[in-house]
Enzyme design. Structure first.
Site, PDB file in Angstrom:
ATOM      1  N   ASP A   1       0.837  -1.198   0.000  1.00 12.16           N
ATOM      2  CA  ASP A   1       0.000   0.000   0.000  1.00 12.16           C
ATOM      3  C   ASP A   1       0.872   1.247   0.000  1.00 12.16           C
ATOM      4  OD1 ASP A   1      -2.742   1.120   0.333  1.00 12.16           O
ATOM      5  OD2 ASP A   1      -1.922   1.861   2.227  1.00 12.16           O
TER       6      ASP A   1
ATOM      7  N   GLU B   1       1.899  -0.078  -4.864  1.00  7.95           N
ATOM      8  CA  GLU B   1       0.959   0.950  -5.302  1.00  7.95           C
ATOM      9  C   GLU B   1       1.658   2.301  -5.218  1.00  7.95           C
ATOM     10  OE1 GLU B   1      -3.319   2.908  -3.891  1.00  7.95           O
ATOM     11  OE2 GLU B   1      -1.851   2.211  -2.420  1.00  7.95           O
TER      12      GLU B   1
END
Length: 551
Positions: free
Chosen positions: A214, A282
């Site tokens: 993330d 990401e």
């Protein structure tokens, strides 16, 4: 399933340390996938139940969004214990069943690691905020106020307002790039890095095959806490609430994207390497996403894959737009490896975002499987699900609640997976679910499409199979991506085989000339265009031509 059958796919898994290159990864948002215990929330037991369906798609791996212990203020992206499963989702034993079942079906398991921040209920933060002198006092980003008592600098939170929150215990501000309840860890502190690497080892030892990381570019902040400069209005191209969120008014030079991150990523890669594990990062940056993707995936000692947000944006996927993005990848990340996605749990589903019809959905599904890079599919994408309408009274997403009604948040792409049309809960649960099931989704359910040979679900199975049958499409290099009017074209090459790919990105017929050579049609089961001897291909609306030759 016999033990011999269960072990066979796992043996195949272990043979290819390069498995991630060209892999198709299926994202599961566990809250909304399948409820197995009747509480209206999806869980790990539900994933185990539905893994045979996922395996039937032919994907290489699953990515499970966070299931760790959490107060759920950001639905699992606020972790309070990295080493356990939240009771809402089950137990560590349930997770072990996910690993065992997936591996038995030949599917790898990647989990979503949220390393940049924790919940404010994490014991680390409780200790850190208790005083300026404790063993974890420097584990989070603390700073004194300016002389007038205001925040240390102008950094903004993605969820709106200042990224700094005053804490009366320490009489300092702490940094939170996201919710106030998500304090940022201080990666300049060596002990924090060690703790995060230890978390990765814990799950690798448990059998995971990799991680989705993330906001991978948020780990480090500028240690001098310099102000971010303003961003000109014409460059405010964020994929999430660009017009109403002041976060999009800054160029985030100092609150993220720091050069120190590369050394940490090398350490993380070194931890994964003995396990044959892979990571996809990401990259949360609307302006420099492709550049950062190139930096983070260059060479063999950083991340294997990253994805930026170019194809998660509102910009319609015209032939010119797709060629522009892919040519920028060649410029910024030619030695790296992208992981492409059209939808995920943070953006409007692409069927609605781009207002796609069935033929367009099929063409784009084929396109993403032909692009150089790996692929992430979001649950329900294979069904062509549109964005669900969620009323304000049913909203759960703090982002949507904050910016309603100009921005309705992310709940519309997070509603329960429709497994069957037989009841109001679509086979997801037997009680009221945490988010309502969209009526529009019932006729697109898995059961409905399984019975229709022409349904989009079967197209996804066929195109994933095609990708695996042709190494040129999985792992091959590609020529420059170009377009002639509405026809997008490029070639993929691997081990003496070339596949030429042409896509009519329009609702009108088009003509296209293949280069000279002896070509044969590929993908006839996908209704690809026929390849005549003279190489003059007639493309119907939204039709694809795939032609192969030996070099």
């Amino acid at each position: 399933m016999s033990l011999a059958v269960a072990e066979a796919p796992r043996a195949l898994i272990e043979k290819d340390p390069d498995w991630w290159r060209g892999a198709v990864i299926y994202q599961i948002y566990p809250r909304s996938f399948q409820d197995s215990n009747g509480d209206g929330v999806g869980d790990l037991g539900g994933i185990v139940r539905r893994l045979p369906y996922i395996a039937s798609l032919g994907v290489d791996a699953i990515w499970i969004s966070p299931f760790f212990t959490s107060p759920m203020k950001d639905f699992g992206y606020d972790v309070s214990n990295y080493r356990d499963v939240d009771p809402l989702f089950g137990s560590l034993a349930d997770f072990d069943r996910v690993i065992e079942t997936a591996h038995g079906l030949g599917v790898r398991v990647m989990i979503d690691l949220v390393l940049s921040h924790t919940s404010d209920e994490h014991p680390w933060f409780t200790e850190s905020r208790s005083s300026r002198r404790n063993d974890r006092a420097n584990w989070y980003v603390w700073a004194d106020p300016k002389p007038d008592g205001t925040a240390p600098n102008n950094w903004l939170s993605i969820f709106g307002g200042s990224a700094w929150q005053w804490d009366s215990r320490r009489e300092q501000y702490y940094l939170h790039n996201f919710l106030v309840s998500q304090p940022d860890l201080n990666f300049h502190e060596p002990e924090v890095q060690e703790a995060m690497l230890d978390v990765a080892r814990f799950w690798l030892d448990r059998g995971v095959d990799g991680f989705r990381l993330d906001v991978i570019n948020f780990y480090f902040h500028d240690k001098y806490l310099r102000d971010n400069p303003p961003l000109p209005p014409e460059l405010r191209n964020s994929t999430i609430a660009p017009s109403v969120n002041p976060y999009n008014h800054q160029e985030h030079l100092y609150s993220k994207n720091q050069p120190e991150n590369l050394a940490f990523l090398r350490r993380l890669r070194a931890e994964m390497e003995p396990y044959g594990a892979a990571a996809v990062g990401e990259v949360g940056d609307a302006q420099r996403g492709l550049q950062i993707m190139g930096q983070y995936t260059a060479g063999n000692d950083l991340m294997q894959m990253c994805y930026a947000f170019e194809f998660l944006a509102k910009d319609p996927p015209t032939a010119g737009r797709i060629a522009e993005v892919m040519n920028r990848v060649d410029e910024e990340a030619s030695h790296g490896w992208a992981c492409w996605a059209f939808s995920n749990h943070d953006v409007m589903r692409h069927t609605s975002r781009w207002q796609l019809g069935p033929d367009q959905n099929r063409m784009l599904a084929t396109l993403i499987m032909c692009l150089r890079g790996s692929v992430c599919l979001y649950q329900g994408e294979e069904l062509g699900l549109p964005e669900a309408d969620v009323s304000y009274e049913d909203l759960q997403d703090p982002y949507g609640i904050e910016f309603w009604p100009e921005y309705k948040g992310r709940d519309g792409c997070r509603t329960p997976m429709p497994w069957e049309p037989s009841n109001q809960y679509a086979g997801f649960t037997e009680v009221k679910p945490w988010l309502p099931v969209s009526i529009k989704h019932l006729h697109r359910s898995v059961a409905s499409q399984e019975q229709d040979g022409d349904a989009l679900l079967h197209h996804y199975r066929r195109v994933i199979s095609l990708r695996h049958e042709h190494f040129a499409l999985m792992k091959g290099e590609h020529s420059a991506v170009r377009h002639l009017g509405d026809v997008l074209y490029f070639s993929r090459e691997h081990d003496g085989v070339q596949i030429y790919c042409a896509f009519n990105v329009s609702g009108e017929p088009a003509l296209f000339d293949l280069p000279e050579g002896r070509w044969r049609q590929v993908g006839s089961e996908l209704d690809t265009a026929e390849v005549p001897e003279d190489g003059k291909v007639r493309l119907g609306p939204w039709q694809v031509c795939l032609a192969e030759r030996q070099l």
